[in-house]
Enzyme design. Structure first.
Site, short mmCIF file in Angstrom:
data_model
loop_
_atom_site.label_atom_id
_atom_site.label_comp_id
_atom_site.label_asym_id
_atom_site.label_seq_id
_atom_site.Cartn_x
_atom_site.Cartn_y
_atom_site.Cartn_z
CB SER A 38 40.65 43.75 39.05
OG SER A 38 41.76 43.57 39.34
CE LYS A 85 44.18 44.40 36.53
NZ LYS A 85 43.25 44.74 37.52
#
Length: 180
Positions: A38, A85
């Site tokens: 991701s 993230k």
């Protein structure tokens, strides 16, 4: 007296060693392994990174910092499952995604971290107002990332932030700061 002094030195050395061995990873710096894709192309699956855990206490988290955070308090306490993230929205801001464009307080955000097109706005299809200690995060691989757009993740409270990316330590040929 000499024996007593030596015993005190040995005990002090053992205490200091224990503090470094157990305190450093828990409160200052920790090695984390990237699990998944991701954050590509910035980070790849199985990269080993060092995360510093101090700046969050001093309000030193900025837009575009890469952070490690936990999905809930239980995971944080056990240092179990975590996400990696990039911070997009800061406390007090309003974030919205319209047609693949990220808006912060109604203004388009100039950024180029997304390595893939953003096909879904998720929760950010409507304006997301961040509280005083909340962050909106996105993965760089926007097509597959499970991030603040997902109800499963949502906005990230400061209390669940584990730390900020300091540098990549493995693979060795990529050792150093991450070009974020």
């Amino acid at each position: 007296m000499k024996v007593r002094k030596k015993i005190i030195e040995v005990v002090a050395l053992i205490a200091l060693s224990a503090l470094i061995l157990f305190g450093l990873p828990r409160y200052v710096i920790e090695r984390v392994i990237v699990d998944g894709t991701s954050m590509e192309t910035t980070l790849q699956d199985a990269d080993n990174i060092l995360v510093e855990k101090v700046s969050r206490y001093f309000g030193a988290l900025d837009r575009f910092d890469v952070i490690v955070f936990y999905p809930d308090e239980e995971a944080k306490e056990s240092r179990g499952r975590y996400y990696i993230k990039r911070i997009i929205g800061l406390p007090g801001e309003t974030v919205q995604i319209v047609d693949e464009t990220i808006y912060i307080n109604g203004e388009p955000l100039e950024e180029s971290y997304g390595s893939t097109a953003m096909s879904r706005a998720g929760l950010a299809a409507e304006p997301v107002m961040l509280g005083e200690d909340e962050y909106f995060v996105l993965g760089d691989n926007r097509a597959i990332s499970q991030d603040s757009r997902s109800p499963k993740v949502g906005v990230v409270p400061l209390s669940r932030v584990g730390g900020k990316l300091l540098l990549r330590i493995y693979p060795f040929h990529k050792f150093g700061t991450v070009n974020d």
